[in-house]
Design a protein around this motif. Structure first.
Motif, mmCIF file in Angstrom:
data_model
loop_
_atom_site.group_PDB
_atom_site.id
_atom_site.type_symbol
_atom_site.label_atom_id
_atom_site.label_comp_id
_atom_site.label_asym_id
_atom_site.label_seq_id
_atom_site.Cartn_x
_atom_site.Cartn_y
_atom_site.Cartn_z
ATOM 1 N N VAL A 25 0.838 -1.202 0.000
ATOM 2 C CA VAL A 25 0.000 0.000 0.000
ATOM 3 C C VAL A 25 0.872 1.250 0.000
ATOM 4 O O VAL A 25 0.626 2.196 -0.748
ATOM 5 C CB VAL A 25 -0.974 0.002 1.198
ATOM 6 C CG1 VAL A 25 -1.647 1.345 1.373
ATOM 7 C CG2 VAL A 25 -2.014 -1.099 1.027
ATOM 8 N N LEU A 26 1.909 1.235 0.810
ATOM 9 C CA LEU A 26 2.823 2.373 0.867
ATOM 10 C C LEU A 26 3.477 2.601 -0.487
ATOM 11 O O LEU A 26 3.551 3.742 -0.978
ATOM 12 C CB LEU A 26 3.888 2.162 1.942
ATOM 13 C CG LEU A 26 4.958 3.241 2.054
ATOM 14 C CD1 LEU A 26 4.328 4.596 2.375
ATOM 15 C CD2 LEU A 26 5.976 2.857 3.099
ATOM 16 N N GLU A 27 3.934 1.528 -1.110
ATOM 17 C CA GLU A 27 4.577 1.645 -2.422
ATOM 18 C C GLU A 27 3.597 2.203 -3.456
ATOM 19 O O GLU A 27 3.954 3.079 -4.247
ATOM 20 C CB GLU A 27 5.099 0.281 -2.863
ATOM 21 C CG GLU A 27 5.880 0.333 -4.157
ATOM 22 C CD GLU A 27 6.481 -1.017 -4.523
ATOM 23 O OE1 GLU A 27 7.356 -1.016 -5.395
ATOM 24 O OE2 GLU A 27 6.079 -2.044 -3.954
ATOM 25 N N ALA A 28 2.361 1.738 -3.431
ATOM 26 C CA ALA A 28 1.354 2.227 -4.380
ATOM 27 C C ALA A 28 1.047 3.702 -4.145
ATOM 28 O O ALA A 28 0.918 4.479 -5.103
ATOM 29 C CB ALA A 28 0.073 1.390 -4.273
ATOM 30 N N ARG A 29 0.955 4.097 -2.873
ATOM 31 C CA ARG A 29 0.684 5.507 -2.565
ATOM 32 C C ARG A 29 1.823 6.389 -3.013
ATOM 33 O O ARG A 29 1.618 7.473 -3.558
ATOM 34 C CB ARG A 29 0.432 5.690 -1.071
ATOM 35 C CG ARG A 29 -0.908 5.102 -0.633
ATOM 36 C CD ARG A 29 -1.154 5.391 0.794
ATOM 37 N NE ARG A 29 -1.506 6.804 0.917
ATOM 38 C CZ ARG A 29 -2.135 7.321 1.937
ATOM 39 N NH1 ARG A 29 -2.485 6.550 2.936
ATOM 40 N NH2 ARG A 29 -2.414 8.590 1.989
#
Length: 85
Positions: A25-29
């Motif tokens: 999720v962090l990478e996508a954000r």
């Protein structure tokens, strides 16, 4: 005893999956952020890391040698508070 062992294994697997999802999720954000937003995020994450390091150092002074290690997940906890994300 076998039930306790299975419960412990399931707990560890759940923690691993949760950590993996957090990082995904962090990478996508971060991929969706502008370069300026990423720079602001990095600055904020560095601020959180500095606070965590200071807290760990002060706890270590009291005699807790295990507090010296730093948890890299502190930076991922900052993701929901990033502006413009």
């Amino acid at each position: 005893d076998q039930g306790k062992q299975i419960n412990t294994e399931l707990k560890h697997k759940a923690e691993d999956v949760a950590a993996s999802v957090r990082y995904d999720v962090l990478e996508a954000r971060m991929a969706a952020m502008t370069p300026e937003e990423r720079a602001a995020f990095v600055a904020k994450a560095a601020e959180f890391a500095e606070k965590a390091n200071a807290k760990s150092a002060s706890e270590a002074e009291v005699g807790d040698a295990s507090a010296v290690s730093v948890d890299n997940e502190a930076a991922s906890a900052a993701a929901p508070q990033t502006p413009g994300a």
